[in-house]
Design an enzyme around this catalytic site. Structure first.
Site, PDB file in Angstrom:
ATOM      1  N   GLU A  39       9.891  61.789  36.531  1.00 48.07           N
ATOM      2  CA  GLU A  39       9.200  61.508  37.783  1.00 48.07           C
ATOM      3  C   GLU A  39       8.992  60.003  37.949  1.00 48.07           C
ATOM      4  O   GLU A  39       8.573  59.319  37.016  1.00 48.07           O
ATOM      5  CB  GLU A  39       7.854  62.229  37.802  1.00 48.07           C
ATOM      6  CG  GLU A  39       7.064  62.054  39.080  1.00 48.07           C
ATOM      7  CD  GLU A  39       5.744  62.817  39.049  1.00 48.07           C
ATOM      8  OE1 GLU A  39       5.215  63.125  40.129  1.00 48.07           O
ATOM      9  OE2 GLU A  39       5.248  63.110  37.936  1.00 48.07           O
ATOM     10  N   LYS A 105       7.771  65.880  47.216  1.00 44.44           N
ATOM     11  CA  LYS A 105       6.833  66.676  46.415  1.00 44.44           C
ATOM     12  C   LYS A 105       5.786  67.324  47.315  1.00 44.44           C
ATOM     13  O   LYS A 105       5.116  66.659  48.096  1.00 44.44           O
ATOM     14  CB  LYS A 105       6.159  65.773  45.386  1.00 44.44           C
ATOM     15  CG  LYS A 105       5.254  66.462  44.390  1.00 44.44           C
ATOM     16  CD  LYS A 105       4.704  65.431  43.402  1.00 44.44           C
ATOM     17  CE  LYS A 105       3.820  66.036  42.343  1.00 44.44           C
ATOM     18  NZ  LYS A 105       3.279  64.989  41.437  1.00 44.44           N
ATOM     19  N   CYS A 139       7.054  67.738  38.836  1.00 42.92           N
ATOM     20  CA  CYS A 139       5.845  67.708  38.018  1.00 42.92           C
ATOM     21  C   CYS A 139       4.797  68.759  38.390  1.00 42.92           C
ATOM     22  O   CYS A 139       4.907  69.912  38.018  1.00 42.92           O
ATOM     23  CB  CYS A 139       5.258  66.304  38.043  1.00 42.92           C
ATOM     24  SG  CYS A 139       4.161  65.948  36.639  1.00 42.92           S
TER      25      CYS A 139
END
Length: 260
Positions: A39, A105, A139
């Site tokens: 990430e 994300k 993540c």
């Protein structure tokens, strides 16, 4: 499909140094179809991106395109990106011919302050590459199984075969990582490739533990802790299809349309 995870340390807010490190790691591992980076691999997990975030036409993305072409492979990883006045934690998937996809994300890590400056994405992104359907995730998305639920598409096939996670997952929450990554593989009858960083930043310590996981939930390769490493495994898609045919749990899902 042969996949390599680039588990490396990330120097805070220095894209050139981080790209050099990732480039060297990829060169040490030729022959893979897909290289997965952590990430925000070019800067570290910055929650205050002003003056640090990259543009949609950044050198980091240009490097991904050059490297994908050079290695005849796909490159995937997330960056901090400023686009039209908004900040995104954006995962790019770059194919060897330069074709590029991105996923923003969707589950921002509010505990760290990520949600204060970044805009959450609202689209699920599945990329097909060399016959494999790949779901892009970042993540904290790992904690939300409903948004990555697999199922059967209109063509009668599984929606995806592999989930990729780029992560900056801290040592303090290692048990969650160790538990949730195999859970996502088992419940979705898919492979999971999860690439985590090592080292430290202003927020904490990272231990690696990057993993390639079989649909049964076991590790395909032993994890490496507390040091940079490249982890590679071959994902047997024919075996995956045999497993799905023998134990067709994805066919029992009737509500997937609400999440696609």
């Amino acid at each position: 499909m042969k996949v390599t995870l680039i588990q490396h340390d990330i120097t805070w807010a220095k894209p050139e140094e981080n790209i050099r490190r990732a480039d060297e790691a990829i060169n040490r591992n030729p022959g893979s179809d897909l290289y997965l980076l952590p990430e925000m691999f070019s800067t570290g997990f910055i929650t205050e991106p002003h003056g640090i975030a990259e543009t949609p036409d950044s050198e980091s993305l240009h490097w991904m395109k050059r490297k994908a072409r050079e290695m005849d492979a796909a490159l995937c990883g997330s960056m901090s990106v400023e686009d039209n006045g908004k900040f995104y934690n954006r995962m790019y998937f770059v194919k060897p011919d330069g074709e590029t996809y991105f996923y923003n994300k969707s589950h921002l890590f509010l505990y760290s302050g990520e949600g204060q400056n970044y805009t959450a994405g609202n689209e699920r992104v599945i990329v097909e590459f060399r016959g494999v359907r790949i779901l892009l995730q970042i993540c904290f998305d790992l904690r939300y199984p409903m948004s990555c639920r697999n199922g059967i598409g209109a063509d009668g096939k599984a929606l995806y075969d592999l989930i990729v996670y780029s992560a900056s997952w801290p040592l303090a929450r290692k048990l969650a990582w160790d538990t949730l990554t195999p859970a996502r593989a088992i419940e979705n009858q898919c492979f999971v490739a999860a690439c985590n960083r090592v080292g430290t930043d202003p927020y904490g310590e990272y231990y690696g533990g990057s993993r390639l996981i079989h649909p049964y939930g076991h590790l395909l390769v032993d994890e490496v802790l507390n040091k940079p490493a490249e982890i590679t495994a071959e994902l047997d898609m024919a075996q995956l299809e045999r497993y799905r045919t023998k134990f067709p749990t994805l066919n029992d899902i009737t509500w997937t349309k609400d999440f696609c």
